[in-house]
Write a protein that holds these residues in place. Structure first.
Motif, mmCIF file in Angstrom:
data_model
loop_
_atom_site.group_PDB
_atom_site.id
_atom_site.type_symbol
_atom_site.label_atom_id
_atom_site.label_comp_id
_atom_site.label_asym_id
_atom_site.label_seq_id
_atom_site.Cartn_x
_atom_site.Cartn_y
_atom_site.Cartn_z
ATOM 1 N N ARG A 39 61.734 21.463 93.206
ATOM 2 C CA ARG A 39 63.031 20.812 93.414
ATOM 3 C C ARG A 39 64.091 21.482 92.549
ATOM 4 N NH1 ARG A 39 65.347 16.234 90.723
ATOM 5 N NH2 ARG A 39 63.379 15.946 89.583
ATOM 6 N N GLN A 40 65.267 21.753 93.124
ATOM 7 C CA GLN A 40 66.338 22.411 92.370
ATOM 8 C C GLN A 40 67.144 21.394 91.578
ATOM 9 O OE1 GLN A 40 68.606 25.699 94.083
ATOM 10 N NE2 GLN A 40 70.497 24.638 93.529
ATOM 11 N N VAL A 41 67.391 21.716 90.301
ATOM 12 C CA VAL A 41 68.229 20.885 89.445
ATOM 13 C C VAL A 41 69.134 21.781 88.611
ATOM 14 C CG1 VAL A 41 66.560 18.994 89.283
ATOM 15 C CG2 VAL A 41 66.511 20.828 87.587
ATOM 16 N N ARG A 42 70.271 21.275 88.180
ATOM 17 C CA ARG A 42 71.154 21.990 87.279
ATOM 18 C C ARG A 42 70.672 21.827 85.838
ATOM 19 N NH1 ARG A 42 75.038 19.077 86.734
ATOM 20 N NH2 ARG A 42 76.456 20.567 85.705
ATOM 21 N N VAL A 43 71.094 22.755 84.971
ATOM 22 C CA VAL A 43 70.781 22.629 83.553
ATOM 23 C C VAL A 43 71.255 21.284 83.025
ATOM 24 C CG1 VAL A 43 71.339 23.517 81.249
ATOM 25 C CG2 VAL A 43 70.766 25.108 83.088
ATOM 26 N N GLY A 44 72.493 20.908 83.391
ATOM 27 C CA GLY A 44 73.027 19.638 82.922
ATOM 28 C C GLY A 44 72.222 18.438 83.383
ATOM 29 N N ASP A 45 71.619 18.521 84.588
ATOM 30 C CA ASP A 45 70.782 17.424 85.078
ATOM 31 C C ASP A 45 69.538 17.256 84.207
ATOM 32 O OD1 ASP A 45 72.560 17.058 87.176
ATOM 33 O OD2 ASP A 45 71.436 18.386 88.524
ATOM 34 N N VAL A 46 68.966 18.396 83.781
ATOM 35 C CA VAL A 46 67.778 18.328 82.926
ATOM 36 C C VAL A 46 68.130 17.698 81.588
ATOM 37 C CG1 VAL A 46 66.019 19.691 81.739
ATOM 38 C CG2 VAL A 46 66.748 20.336 84.040
ATOM 39 N N ALA A 47 69.266 18.108 81.027
ATOM 40 C CA ALA A 47 69.669 17.612 79.708
ATOM 41 C C ALA A 47 69.822 16.097 79.686
ATOM 42 C CB ALA A 47 70.966 18.288 79.287
ATOM 43 N N SER A 48 70.136 15.502 80.842
ATOM 44 C CA SER A 48 70.364 14.058 80.881
ATOM 45 C C SER A 48 69.168 13.274 81.419
ATOM 46 C CB SER A 48 71.599 13.756 81.745
ATOM 47 O OG SER A 48 71.394 14.220 83.081
ATOM 48 N N MET A 49 68.037 13.929 81.650
ATOM 49 C CA MET A 49 66.875 13.248 82.213
ATOM 50 C C MET A 49 66.271 12.262 81.216
ATOM 51 S SD MET A 49 64.705 16.151 84.287
ATOM 52 C CE MET A 49 65.261 16.775 85.874
ATOM 53 N N GLU A 50 65.929 11.101 81.716
ATOM 54 C CA GLU A 50 65.181 10.139 80.909
ATOM 55 C C GLU A 50 63.699 10.178 81.277
ATOM 56 O OE1 GLU A 50 66.890 6.300 81.151
ATOM 57 O OE2 GLU A 50 68.845 6.935 80.346
ATOM 58 N N ALA A 51 63.409 10.154 82.591
ATOM 59 C CA ALA A 51 62.031 10.282 83.063
ATOM 60 C C ALA A 51 61.803 11.732 83.480
ATOM 61 C CB ALA A 51 61.787 9.342 84.236
ATOM 62 N N LEU A 52 60.852 12.396 82.858
ATOM 63 C CA LEU A 52 60.626 13.810 83.139
ATOM 64 C C LEU A 52 59.801 13.975 84.409
ATOM 65 C CD1 LEU A 52 59.833 15.224 79.586
ATOM 66 C CD2 LEU A 52 62.045 14.841 80.706
ATOM 67 N N PRO A 53 60.106 14.993 85.232
ATOM 68 C CA PRO A 53 59.338 15.219 86.466
ATOM 69 C C PRO A 53 57.915 15.655 86.159
ATOM 70 C CG PRO A 53 60.891 17.016 86.088
ATOM 71 C CD PRO A 53 61.203 15.969 85.066
ATOM 72 N N ALA A 54 56.990 15.231 86.991
ATOM 73 C CA ALA A 54 55.579 15.576 86.786
ATOM 74 C C ALA A 54 55.264 17.002 87.219
ATOM 75 C CB ALA A 54 54.693 14.592 87.550
ATOM 76 N N ARG A 55 56.113 17.557 88.099
ATOM 77 C CA ARG A 55 55.880 18.902 88.610
ATOM 78 C C ARG A 55 56.988 19.829 88.139
ATOM 79 N NH1 ARG A 55 55.190 18.771 94.922
ATOM 80 N NH2 ARG A 55 54.717 20.950 94.435
ATOM 81 N N PRO A 56 56.735 21.158 88.176
ATOM 82 C CA PRO A 56 57.801 22.101 87.802
ATOM 83 C C PRO A 56 59.013 21.953 88.716
ATOM 84 C CG PRO A 56 55.673 23.219 87.855
ATOM 85 C CD PRO A 56 55.455 21.853 88.442
ATOM 86 N N VAL A 57 60.188 22.210 88.156
ATOM 87 C CA VAL A 57 61.435 22.163 88.911
ATOM 88 C C VAL A 57 62.108 23.530 88.822
ATOM 89 C CG1 VAL A 57 61.790 19.688 88.609
ATOM 90 C CG2 VAL A 57 62.706 21.286 86.910
ATOM 91 N N ARG A 58 63.042 23.773 89.737
ATOM 92 C CA ARG A 58 63.793 25.037 89.767
ATOM 93 C C ARG A 58 65.155 24.790 89.122
ATOM 94 N NH1 ARG A 58 63.670 25.589 94.779
ATOM 95 N NH2 ARG A 58 65.829 25.382 95.441
ATOM 96 N N VAL A 59 65.311 25.268 87.889
ATOM 97 C CA VAL A 59 66.523 25.017 87.108
ATOM 98 C C VAL A 59 67.482 26.189 87.307
ATOM 99 C CG1 VAL A 59 67.439 24.411 84.845
ATOM 100 C CG2 VAL A 59 65.067 23.846 85.414
ATOM 101 N N VAL A 60 68.728 25.900 87.657
ATOM 102 C CA VAL A 60 69.706 26.951 87.904
ATOM 103 C C VAL A 60 70.785 26.923 86.829
ATOM 104 C CG1 VAL A 60 69.300 27.007 90.387
ATOM 105 C CG2 VAL A 60 71.028 25.467 89.473
ATOM 106 N N GLY A 61 71.197 28.120 86.412
ATOM 107 C CA GLY A 61 72.240 28.229 85.405
ATOM 108 C C GLY A 61 72.605 29.678 85.154
ATOM 109 N N ARG A 62 73.445 29.901 84.149
ATOM 110 C CA ARG A 62 73.870 31.241 83.760
ATOM 111 C C ARG A 62 73.103 31.689 82.514
ATOM 112 N NH1 ARG A 62 76.921 33.016 88.007
ATOM 113 N NH2 ARG A 62 77.422 34.737 86.622
ATOM 114 N N ILE A 63 73.269 32.963 82.159
ATOM 115 C CA ILE A 63 72.556 33.554 81.029
ATOM 116 C C ILE A 63 73.499 33.700 79.839
ATOM 117 C CG2 ILE A 63 71.414 35.650 80.187
ATOM 118 C CD1 ILE A 63 70.470 36.131 83.060
#
Length: 242
Positions: A39-63
């Motif tokens: 599942r695709q998520v933004r970096v900011g979405d990960v930073a605000s997660m309370e319940a962590l996903p059980a499976r790997p996610v596709r995180v998109v952002g810049r370097i």
């Protein structure tokens, strides 16, 4: 041998031929499944997660990298992979040089950032490769010449190629990663089993790249695997019932 055992053997051979065809097509089905299935998520979405996903996610952002690799032409990179290969007569391609240089970086957007170590990446990097093709007569590096001597090259030109994959600091990335909590309880990125999958391409373009240069051969291979599995299963079930 009974007809049912012959059916099992035939199914196994057809399935094996299908697997060989998939490999020969240049396809990377395992990487494709991992990249497309996350599942695709933004970096900011990960930073605000309370319940962590059980499976790997596709995180998109810049370097963001303060100490990139700088190559001769001035490109600033966080990953530089190069393979130089030669093909002796009647044999498969043999590697005579394998370079893997990486720099740790931050994957970021305006709402957060996470550290990524690209040394933990599954290969190949999902980027457009730079490919050079020529002959061993064009290889002049001392290390290449020494490797050719060990392979028994006596001056006759063999086919040669170089495959280079790079990730520049200016690119937008997708990183397939596990989401874990660090020692402070905040979400962080971790390499999943098999390593990060890192892509600088849009998903559709990445799928086309991972499908290989001979997609018809890949499709034929999957058909062969399916038919072989069905035949083997019929033979096994019939043997048990008999």
């Amino acid at each position: 041998m009974s007809p049912l055992l012959v059916l099992v053997a035939a199914g196994a051979l057809i399935a094996a031929a299908g697997l060989f065809a998939i490999r020969a097509s240049g396809a990377q089905p395992r990487l494709a499944r991992r990249l497309a299935g996350a599942r695709q998520v933004r970096v900011g979405d990960v930073a605000s997660m309370e319940a962590l996903p059980a499976r790997p996610v596709r995180v998109v952002g810049r370097i963001r990298c303060p100490n990139p690799i700088v190559i001769e032409r001035g490109d600033r990179l966080v990953a530089y992979h190069r393979d130089v290969q030669v093909q002796p007569p009647g044999a498969a391609w043999r590697s005579i040089e394998r370079v893997r240089e990486t720099r740790g970086f931050e994957l970021w957007d305006h709402d957060g950032s996470f550290g990524v170590d690209p040394a933990l990446t599954a290969e190949p990097l999902v980027v457009i490769p730079h490919v050079w093709r020529g002959t061993t007569a064009e290889l002049t590096d001392a290390g290449h010449l020494a490797a050719l001597a060990r392979l028994g090259n006596t001056g006759v030109a063999w086919p040669a190629r170089s495959i280079t994959r790079m990730i520049s600091v200016v690119e937008r990335l997708s990183v397939v990663a596990d989401i874990e909590r660090d020692s402070n309880g905040a979400p962080s990125l971790a390499a999943p089993r098999g390593g990060y999958v890192i892509s600088s391409l849009e998903l559709d373009d990445a799928m086309r790249l991972l499908g290989g240069n001979r997609r018809w051969l890949m499709l034929a291979g999957y058909v062969g695997v399916a038919i072989g599995a069905v035949l083997a299963a019929i033979g096994l079930v019939g043997s048990v019932l008999a």
